[in-house]
Write an enzyme that holds these catalytic residues in place. Structure first.
Site, PDB file in Angstrom:
ATOM      1  N   ASP A 344       0.901  -1.071  -0.147  1.00  0.00           N
ATOM      2  CA  ASP A 344      -0.090  -0.081  -0.141  1.00  0.00           C
ATOM      3  C   ASP A 344       0.846   1.184   0.008  1.00  0.00           C
ATOM      4  O   ASP A 344       2.022   1.036   0.390  1.00  0.00           O
ATOM      5  CB  ASP A 344      -0.826   0.147   1.429  1.00  0.00           C
ATOM      6  CG  ASP A 344      -2.072  -0.972   1.283  1.00  0.00           C
ATOM      7  OD1 ASP A 344      -1.901  -1.991   0.466  1.00  0.00           O
ATOM      8  OD2 ASP A 344      -2.823  -0.775   1.871  1.00  0.00           O
ATOM      9  N   HIS A 394      -5.947   2.863  -3.825  1.00  0.00           N
ATOM     10  CA  HIS A 394      -5.787   3.180  -2.620  1.00  0.00           C
ATOM     11  C   HIS A 394      -6.356   4.706  -2.396  1.00  0.00           C
ATOM     12  O   HIS A 394      -5.781   5.337  -1.297  1.00  0.00           O
ATOM     13  CB  HIS A 394      -4.525   3.063  -2.221  1.00  0.00           C
ATOM     14  CG  HIS A 394      -4.355   2.701  -0.809  1.00  0.00           C
ATOM     15  ND1 HIS A 394      -5.052   2.247   0.350  1.00  0.00           N
ATOM     16  CD2 HIS A 394      -3.242   3.045   0.335  1.00  0.00           C
ATOM     17  CE1 HIS A 394      -4.940   2.063   1.638  1.00  0.00           C
ATOM     18  NE2 HIS A 394      -3.736   2.797   1.624  1.00  0.00           N
ATOM     19  N   HIS A 398      -5.096   9.138   0.276  1.00  0.00           N
ATOM     20  CA  HIS A 398      -5.458   8.349   1.332  1.00  0.00           C
ATOM     21  C   HIS A 398      -6.326   8.707   2.372  1.00  0.00           C
ATOM     22  O   HIS A 398      -5.947   8.968   3.740  1.00  0.00           O
ATOM     23  CB  HIS A 398      -3.813   8.325   1.951  1.00  0.00           C
ATOM     24  CG  HIS A 398      -3.669   7.118   2.873  1.00  0.00           C
ATOM     25  ND1 HIS A 398      -3.910   6.931   4.185  1.00  0.00           N
ATOM     26  CD2 HIS A 398      -3.144   5.774   2.340  1.00  0.00           C
ATOM     27  CE1 HIS A 398      -3.576   5.627   4.648  1.00  0.00           C
ATOM     28  NE2 HIS A 398      -3.014   4.946   3.572  1.00  0.00           N
ATOM     29  N   HIS A 485       3.569  -2.163   3.327  1.00  0.00           N
ATOM     30  CA  HIS A 485       3.766  -0.852   2.420  1.00  0.00           C
ATOM     31  C   HIS A 485       5.089  -0.848   1.621  1.00  0.00           C
ATOM     32  O   HIS A 485       6.059  -0.851   2.323  1.00  0.00           O
ATOM     33  CB  HIS A 485       3.765   0.186   3.609  1.00  0.00           C
ATOM     34  CG  HIS A 485       2.478   0.247   4.172  1.00  0.00           C
ATOM     35  ND1 HIS A 485       2.053  -0.759   5.487  1.00  0.00           N
ATOM     36  CD2 HIS A 485       1.182   0.967   4.128  1.00  0.00           C
ATOM     37  CE1 HIS A 485       0.855  -0.551   5.824  1.00  0.00           C
ATOM     38  NE2 HIS A 485       0.262   0.472   5.062  1.00  0.00           N
TER      39      HIS A 485
HETATM   40 ZN    ZN Z   1      -2.470   3.080   3.436  1.00  0.00          ZN
END
Ligand code: ZN
Length: 531
Positions: A344, A394, A398, A485
């Site tokens: 992510d 995503h 954010h 991530h």
């Molecule tokens: Zn995130």
């Protein structure tokens, strides 16, 4: 007149020499040669007497000299008795073949010095190590020289130990204790790592390909110092002493094949009274930056292990373990042991290394992309798609979709869809909601699969590849979706180990659409967290 006097002296000298030479029958103007028949009977007795007299005189002089000398010696001894330096030396054996220490002890009423010098049979190593230690010894001698009379003797003890040794490398750690007065004392740590094949010293910077380690070392030290120093922690000193320059991170000691301690001298990162400060640094966090030529010499086992794992993983990826496929060519995860890795918040600094690792092991993953980052990282995003990975949405920046109006939530997603499609030619067909936050309104509004997860190593919080590795490996199971991530180099480093290790455990690393068998042309608007 000077010349005359000189001549006279020369003459006297010549005269006396001639006296001695009488018996040699040398002819001179003042002593004509005597005939042998006349000389013996007349001169023999008196000559003997003269010799005896001479000997008596010589003996008396010698005795006098001895007595006088003795008196002087006693006097000198009395005067300096206290300062006479005594010395002892011995040898200390170690558990390591061909590595011993020569110990030297030296003391008088002014000081005591105990030092251990290494003896490895490698002259260059011994010489360099000795020189390092001797800088402390000569500092100490200077202190002793200026020591006021009386008081406690100054003391320096430097104790050497072998911290680590292999056939190709050796690491000495010296700890020293200095007592100058009851009020001043200090601890010293000297670290020296040597390449036994060349005799050269190995510095921290030699462990790495370039200077990238400095930022990681600096961040690691700054994060750890408050805990390590506790009440001795001083933010200003800690930050001054850990700016990312090679000189600040020159010293280290080996903890094990995966970990070193950064060693800071007294006064570098805290007040000198805190002594030497050590901060652990996990080498796995820097895997991709390690200089394997050097690391292989220090940890021959380490490289052998890494290579074995890589080989095994590559073998099982390439042959033998070809996963069963569905009619559409996707992996059949109802039969194969599948895992979907998801990354992510990128594209970002860790993406390229993750892509390299996936490529190396012919594995795939899913990148959950933040729309506002797409323009900057367009090339990385293109590669993510070209390598056969899935792209998820995503949101644009954010946002927590559940805090937005339905229209704003839809805009967050559609703006990202457009950005990704502009760069890659493909529209994402899944959403990873930021913070895992969603509700039915949002799902209905957006109309795409919402992809949650079952394995979360908290890699954003613990920027430590070793920890991330452990957490992922201990939580994975067939059918799981793993959240990480790709912003963090530490995460990328962790996956350099996770990916081959999962494959060697028989896992097939697939995209989310493979794992869940999602049809990109007809994605269901529902929530998934595993297969
Ligand atoms: Zn995130």
């Amino acid at each position: 007149m000077k010349p005359l006097r000189h001549t006279t002296q020369a003459y006297i000298l010549v005269r006396s020499m001639k006296d001695i030479e009488i018996k040699t029958d040398t002819e001179t103007e003042n002593n004509p040669i005597r005939t042998p028949d006349v000389l013996p009977p007349v001169t023999q007795k008196p000559e003997k007497k003269r010799l005896i007299h001479r000997w008596v005189v010589v003996m008396i002089v010698i005795v006098c000299l001895l007595v006088a000398g003795g008196a002087v010696a006693v006097h000198v001894y009395n005067d300096h008795q206290k300062h006479v330096v005594k010395q002892e030396s011995s040898q200390v054996r170690t558990d390591f073949a061909n590595i011993d220490f020569d110990t030297t002890t030296e003391w008088n009423d002014q000081y005591e010095l105990n030092v251990m010098y290494p003896k490895t049979g490698q002259g260059q190593i011994d010489k360099t190590a000795r020189a390092k230690i001797d800088t402390y010894v000569s500092d100490f001698r200077a202190q002793v020289a200026s020591k006021p009379k009386g008081g406690k003797p100054y003391e320096l003890n430097i104790i050497g130990a072998v911290n680590y040794a292999s056939k190709t490398a050796i690491n000495f750690v010296y700890t020293g204790h200095l007592y100058l007065d009851s009020s001043i004392s200090g601890n010293i740590t000297v670290n020296a790592l040597f390449d036994r094949t060349t005799g050269k010293e190995i510095k921290t910077s030699d462990l790495f390909k370039d200077g990238k380690y400095l930022q990681v070392a600096s961040d690691t030290a700054r994060q750890a110092l408050p805990g390590i120093l506790s009440q001795n922690y001083n933010k200003t000193l800690a930050e001054q002493g850990t700016t990312p320059t090679a000189a600040h991170f020159d010293q280290f000691e080996i903890v094990d094949a995966k970990k070193i301690n950064l060693v800071f001298e007294p006064g570098q990162v805290a007040a000198a009274s805190a002594g030497t400060v050590k901060v652990p640094l996990n080498l796995a966090n820097l895997d991709s930056d390690l200089n394997n030529d050097v690391v292989g010499k220090i940890f021959p086992d380490y490289l052998a292990q890494v290579e074995a794992a890589e080989k095994k993983a590559q073998e099982s990826a390439v042959k033998g373990n070809a996963p069963p496929l569905l009619a559409n060519g996707n992996v059949d995860c109802s039969k194969a042991k599948c895992i979907a890795l998801t990354f992510d918040d990128g594209p970002g600094p860790g993406s390229a290394v993750i892509l390299d690792t996936l490529e190396k092991y012919q594995a795939h993953a899913t990148f959950m992309v933040v729309g506002s980052r797409v323009a900057t990282w367009a090339d990385t995003l293109k590669r993510e798609v070209a390598d056969g990975n899935d792209i998820g949405n995503h949101t644009w920046d954010h946002s927590d979709l559940t805090n937005l109006s339905a229209a704003d939530a839809e805009a967050e997603v559609s703006k990202t869809q457009d950005a990704v499609a502009n760069v890659t030619g493909r529209r994402p067909f899944m959403v990873r909601p930021p913070y895992g936050a969603y509700n039915q309104t949002v799902i209905n509004e957006i109309g795409l699969p919402f992809i949650m997860w079952g394995v979360d190593p908290d890699d954003w919080r613990d920027r430590d590849a070793g920890i991330v590795y452990q957490r992922v490996m201990s939580q994975v199971a067939p059918g799981e979706i793993v959240l990480s991530h790709d912003l963090y180099p530490t995460t990328a480093a962790a996956y350099q180990r996770i990916i081959p290790d999962l494959i060697s455990q028989g896992y097939t690393l697939v995209t989310v659409s493979d794992l869940l068998n999602i049809d990109p042309n007809n994605p269901p608007a529902q929530v998934f967290s595993s297969r």
